[in-house]
Design an enzyme around this catalytic site. Structure first.
Site, PDB file in Angstrom:
ATOM      1  N   GLU A   1      90.370  32.647  82.974  1.00 48.24           N
ATOM      2  CA  GLU A   1      89.636  34.109  82.722  1.00 48.24           C
ATOM      3  C   GLU A   1      89.316  33.955  81.233  1.00 48.24           C
ATOM      4  OE1 GLU A   1      89.776  38.841  82.396  1.00 48.24           O
ATOM      5  OE2 GLU A   1      91.567  37.571  82.020  1.00 48.24           O
TER       6      GLU A   1
ATOM      7  N   ASP B   1      95.226  34.717  83.432  1.00 45.09           N
ATOM      8  CA  ASP B   1      94.854  35.722  82.962  1.00 45.09           C
ATOM      9  C   ASP B   1      94.589  35.788  81.456  1.00 45.09           C
ATOM     10  OD1 ASP B   1      93.945  38.753  83.239  1.00 45.09           O
ATOM     11  OD2 ASP B   1      95.984  38.860  82.100  1.00 45.09           O
TER      12      ASP B   1
END
Length: 716
Positions: A448, A395
């Site tokens: 990401e 993330d």
């Protein structure tokens, strides 16, 4: 009675819980045994079957007395309740020199089995070995229900050379609840700290760590997991575990109940992988797991660690891979967590210009510190090896790569060369990918990452790549969703938003994400973004999902998108499964299921995802009709695939599209089919291709292209 000799100053320091070297006083010394047992009314040392009564030499509960050399146990009278156990201070050094060397270097890849609470036998005695990194603490104690949360009872030994504190507590068993009590460098008592390396934690809002029954966690079984290479189909169903479906009383399901429902559903829908929003222990459910504090522990409300392990095993038995969202970028500042862990900025940066995320009110890991990197890389290996998960989606990579991420001038610190790149984070990500490639070569590492940082999916040793297997294509997602939100009458002016992704589609190995981020914070739902009346909204969504499934790149869809849920996702509510009673919603679900099966059955849709020769435009410039047509190619011998998208509500008759070969072409998919809720306009199953070149191809097809629809054809 023999003389009892003891350092009164040391005894006072022990009694006041400010002694940093308890083993120098407690345990066996020169024919004596000394034990600090506040609250005890009497203590005996049992040696060779003989009881030797110890004398209380300090009001705080320090007992001492002569005992013959050799093994002994303590018989403790707790005001009428008698306990007999081995003395924690009779055991020698616990961690070996090699462990300490690796910890000091920050290269202990099995750190989850080294630090934290480890049930084990020492010298044949069962108990729990505790170890924690706190180099600047003056004193560290293990506290819990087993010692009335009294920091005087179990102070730890300091292995100064590595900044590690260790203690073996005999006869303690899994299930025990504990924390660490620390004195900071200024002799200040810190808030009780949860164990950063705990395998299990209490259910929030409780914040303590739990001694996990590690032996009860099943080891992963070998299975034929999907290859991480880009020549394989990857279709990911992204799930928030506590809101996919809820149980009686609107409570979150545990791993066992969730698995009973979710696994067969994902299999029936044709997905290759489940991806869970972070399931690492986090104190606040509203963070969706993106502010974790327990990087080694599954989130407690879903069940103990062994239940999560069984969930992964069941997914594998059903042929599903498991991907976990994983957060090495930042952590919350809860006082029981990592913040100022030993009274100093240990895991975080000292300077808020480097160490504080304004957007999320979180602290940033100091990735220039090798021990911090060790915790995080150890966590990644832990989930991949100990639980057998098939990949990690990292993330907020963009926030890690740039020192000025979401900061104004003057609010950030340049790197050593005066630039904005975060060299420590880049080095960390490269090390992470190298370790995973070496230890877990068949697992996925997905980024990401929303910037144009070069080489995210290149190998670390290849021109300074980061080493990810795939990168989320955030630009594709933003451009195409923005296009789809427009009224079709205006789309002709924004034609390039749908084609621009192919300009850079092969610069990285991409995954196309329609993730949870697109259906929260006032963004509405996927179906809610679509323009027009109800029929057009559903037709737009069906056409768009079909475009996505045929576009180069792996696929990811957040739960609820496949049933065209109207409302924005709410992490405290189940998905609106009742919508499937409506044929329009059921039609979208069937469309996604059929797209997954078609995708997995047509190698041209995935084999050459990252190669320019796997894609060719047939129609790229028909902006006036908002039509796009393209060809997908697989490896030699595989059938090509033609995709035609009409993104206006005007059907097109006798529309010519170039194809590589003449002959019969079969319409294998039509998002306007009646079974999906469409108008059932199409080409009757088969179209005969003409040997007339068009759009740079040797042959051509003359098609009926339905309104707001995507059709797919292959040579018959």
């Amino acid at each position: 009675m023999a003389d009892i000799t003891i350092d009164l100053g040391g005894a006072a320091a022990l009694a006041e819980a400010r002694h940093g070297d308890p083993f120098s006083i407690l345990g066996p010394h020169d024919g004596q045994v000394r034990a600090l047992l506040p609250g005890a009314t009497g203590v005996e040392a049992i040696s060779n079957g003989t009881a030797h009564r110890l004398t209380q030499v300090h009001d705080a509960g320090l007992f001492a007395g002569p005992v013959p050399p050799g093994p002994y146990t303590l018989r403790i009278d707790w005001a009428g309740t008698v306990e007999e156990t081995e003395d924690p201070y009779s055991f020698g050094l616990l961690l070996g020199e090699f462990d300490l060397h690796l910890l000091r270097e920050g290269t202990h890849q099995d750190i989850a089995m080294c630090l934290g609470a480890q049930p084990m036998e020492v010298d044949g005695i069962p108990g729990v070995r505790f170890a924690v990194w706190a180099p600047n603490a003056r004193r560290v104690s293990v506290v819990g229900d087993f010692n009335s949360w009294d920091g005087r009872r179990h102070p730890m030994r300091h292995r100064v050379e590595a900044g590690i504190w260790e203690l073996f507590i005999p006869r303690l068993t899994p299930g025990a609840v504990y924390k660490y009590e620390l004195l900071g460098p200024q002799w200040n008592l810190l808030p009780l700290k949860a164990d950063p390396f705990a395998w299990q934690v209490e259910v929030p809002p409780a914040t303590a760590s739990v001694v996990a029954d590690i032996a009860a966690i099943p080891k992963p079984r070998p299975w034929n997991r999907p290859s991480p290479q880009d020549g394989q189909p990857v279709s990911v169903y992204e799930v928030h575990a506590s809101s996919w479906a809820r149980g009686d009383g609107d409570v979150a399901l545990g791993w066992e109940e969730l698995g009973d429902k979710l696994i067969p559903y994902a299999v029936e829908m044709g997905f290759t992988h489940l991806e869970f929003l972070p399931i690492m222990a986090h104190p606040f459910g509203g963070s969706w797991g993106y502010q974790p504090l327990g990087q080694f522990a599954p989130h407690a409300p879903f069940g103990p660690p062994e239940h999560f392990a069984r969930m992964v095993e069941r997914c594998h038995e059903a042929g599903l891979g498991v991907i976990l969202d994983w957060v090495p970028a930042h952590f919350p500042s809860d006082p029981h967590g990592l913040a100022m862990f030993d009274g100093t900025p240990l895991y975080e940066h000292a300077d808020p210009k480097e160490g504080f995320h304004k957007d999320w009110n979180t602290l940033i890991y100091n990735l220039g510190r090798r021990e911090v990197r060790n915790l995080l890389i150890g966590s990644a290996v832990h989930w991949l090896e100990r639980y057998g998960v098939d990949g990690l989606r990292v993330d907020a990579v963009a926030s890690m790569l740039y020192r000025d991420y979401s900061r104004n001038p003057g609010e950030w610190v340049p790197n050593m060369y005066g630039g904005r790149e975060n060299l420590e984070s880049i080095s960390f990500l490269q090390e992470l990918s190298r370790v995973i490639a070496e230890r877990c070569p068949d697992r996925l590492l997905i980024a990401e990452e929303s910037t144009a940082f070069p080489g995210v999916t290149r190998k670390p040793d290849d021109n300074n790549g980061l080493g990810f297997d795939f990168k989320w294509n955030m630009g594709w997602m933003h451009d195409t969703l923005e296009y789809m939100e427009r009224d079709p009458i205006h789309r002709r002016h924004h034609h390039g938003q749908m084609t621009f992704g192919l300009v850079y589609a092969f610069s990285e190995k991409f995954m196309l994400p329609l993730s949870h981020d697109e259906v929260v914070h006032g963004k509405g739902s996927l179906i809610g973004k679509m323009p027009g009346d109800e029929w057009q909204k559903f037709a737009n969504l069906r056409a768009y999902l079909s475009f996505m499934w045929t576009h180069p790149g792996k696929k990811l869809l957040f739960m609820g998108g496949e049933i065209a849920q109207h409302r924005e996702w709410n992490h405290d509510r189940s998905l609106d499964w009742h919508l499937l009673d409506d044929p329009k919603h059921a039609g979208v679900q069937r469309l996604v299921r059929d797209l997954n099966r078609l995708y997995r059955g047509l190698p041209a849709l995935y084999q050459r995802d990252t190669s320019p020769d796997g894609f060719a435009w047939s129609v790229i410039d028909d902006a006036s009709n908002s039509i796009f047509a393209y060809l997908r190619f697989g490896n030699e011998g595989e059938k090509p695939v033609l995709v035609v998208c009409n993104l206006t509500p005007v059907p097109q008759q006798a529309y010519t599209v170039g194809v590589p070969v003449a002959g019969a072409w079969q319409e294998v998919f039509n998002s306007d089919a009646g079974i999906y809720g469409g108008s059932n306009m199409g080409n009757g199953g088969v179209v005969q291709g003409a040997e007339e070149s068009s759009h740079g191809q040797l042959a051509s097809l003359t098609l009926t292209v339905p309104p707001l629809a995507t059709i797919i054809l292959t040579p018959a």
